[in-house]
Design an enzyme around this catalytic site. Sequence first.
Site, PDB file in Angstrom:
ATOM      1  N   SER A 104      40.448  38.426  34.819  1.00 27.35           N
ATOM      2  CA  SER A 104      39.625  39.457  34.333  1.00 27.35           C
ATOM      3  C   SER A 104      38.988  39.871  35.621  1.00 27.35           C
ATOM      4  O   SER A 104      38.792  39.398  36.706  1.00 27.35           O
ATOM      5  CB  SER A 104      38.844  39.077  33.099  1.00 27.35           C
ATOM      6  OG  SER A 104      38.052  38.334  33.477  1.00 27.35           O
ATOM      7  N   LYS A 105      38.008  41.091  35.343  1.00 24.31           N
ATOM      8  CA  LYS A 105      37.098  41.525  36.246  1.00 24.31           C
ATOM      9  C   LYS A 105      36.313  40.375  36.942  1.00 24.31           C
ATOM     10  O   LYS A 105      35.749  40.470  38.103  1.00 24.31           O
ATOM     11  CB  LYS A 105      36.450  42.653  35.661  1.00 24.31           C
ATOM     12  CG  LYS A 105      37.210  43.900  35.766  1.00 24.31           C
ATOM     13  CD  LYS A 105      36.469  45.038  35.153  1.00 24.31           C
ATOM     14  CE  LYS A 105      37.333  46.274  35.189  1.00 24.31           C
ATOM     15  NZ  LYS A 105      36.408  47.490  34.910  1.00 24.31           N
ATOM     16  N   ARG A 106      35.739  39.519  35.809  1.00 27.49           N
ATOM     17  CA  ARG A 106      34.761  38.418  36.269  1.00 27.49           C
ATOM     18  C   ARG A 106      35.628  37.400  37.210  1.00 27.49           C
ATOM     19  O   ARG A 106      34.722  36.719  37.787  1.00 27.49           O
ATOM     20  CB  ARG A 106      34.097  37.788  35.224  1.00 27.49           C
ATOM     21  CG  ARG A 106      35.132  37.088  34.225  1.00 27.49           C
ATOM     22  CD  ARG A 106      34.398  36.518  33.036  1.00 27.49           C
ATOM     23  NE  ARG A 106      35.378  35.933  31.961  1.00 27.49           N
ATOM     24  CZ  ARG A 106      35.712  34.700  32.068  1.00 27.49           C
ATOM     25  NH1 ARG A 106      35.125  33.877  33.024  1.00 27.49           N
ATOM     26  NH2 ARG A 106      36.318  33.989  31.184  1.00 27.49           N
TER      27      ARG A 106
END
Length: 474
Positions: free
Chosen positions: A238-240
């Site tokens: 994911s973006k994290r």
Amino acid sequence: MTIVRTRFAPSPTGYLHIGGARTALYCWLYARKTRGTFILRIEDTDLERSTPESVQAILDGMDWLNLNYDEGPFYQTRRFDRYREVIAQMLESGTAYRCYCSKERLELLREEQMARKEKPRYDGLCRNRGIAGEGSYVVRFKNPLEGVVEFDDQVRGRLAFSNAELDDLIIARSDGTPTYNFTVVVDDWDMNITHVIRGDDHINNTPRQINILRALGATPPLYAHVPMILGGDGKRLSKRHGAVSVLQYREEGFLPEALLNYLARLGWSHGDQEIFSMSELIEYFDIKDINRAPAAFNQDKLVWLNQHYMKTGDPEHVAKEFAWHMEKLGIDTRNGPELTEVIKAQAERTKTLREMAERSRYFYEPVQVSDEMKSHFTPELIPALMMLRERLAQLDVWTRESVHEVLASTAEIHGLKLGKLAQPVRIAVTGGTVSPPIDITMVLIGQKRVLERLEILRSQANMPDGVEGEGNAL
């Protein structure tokens, strides 16, 4: 002998992300290795979610990564006439049919199947009616009712799917627009694609697409389904974790070859080798060496690779990317040292080009020395610093060797260790306490600017022009 033709076919509903970039790289590498053709296809039939901005982001990402395509970009929205033509042929041949079932009937059918704990699927009501219904309709593919779809996945091995588990999927919506699984088939057929390399989230689509291809009398390509990329915690990326646009990695200061090297190794290996030139990747890459298990994204390893390429890459090449970052920060590099020289000086001390750019302002712009920094100009050091300025002003040749000699001899005259003198000089000429070796730093800043910045010492000593201090005159 079959001429290899691969394709990268992103949907422009967002940016080009890490997973897509890795797929594009694998397709590109295999085409280059086999002297085949690499095609870029934009699958933009999702009219509600596809945007021109996303298309441009994909094109820009491919360009930055230097994944040059031989054909394309082809846009599916410009091929609607071709899709309608094939659908008409399938309706005529009986491999497709019109389905007039209402949305309400299909929803009720789904609810009943789920209540019976069955897999939701179309029951084929309109399949053999042979008569036209009333109102709007969709077009469905007449999937075989019996038998098994088998294919040799180039990554996962032999896979088999029962046709009884595959329903008659919709190939054209009620408004006439074609669906994903159909457009992909027609495009792969028309473009003579021989190898489809894509994410393993498409595995369930593959038997359906193979059946449509066979219904059209076409030979299916070879398929290779690449496992997904996971975050360091084992969860879907994911973006994290770093699942951002590849152009965001440019913004953060990564070199394209560092990102490509990292992506290549993120699910593929060649022995224990970690660092590859592009020519080596082309030479060594083989689909069969792609790992079956998901790969874990490791930001620290990417940073390590990036610094390696910053230190060992051709400075002229690195300078092109570095110049982009300097411009983004509004730093005018026309009046100052060559960017290649700054890169050579800074690469050991920075991990990204953005960090390097932020730490290189003082080579091109005036510096401000804070009151806190000025505290390093202690009274006992002022005489040595002022003598240093005088002696630097007298240098006819401004080289690392000449500057170092003046620094060392001035420190010796005043009974100082070189480091004791170097740090306040560094503060005066850079505004901070961190830089490359002080002699290199001063040479790159230039004699005129160094002398101007050392003028701060006169006000610190409260000495007007012409007043001498302990054997030193300014």
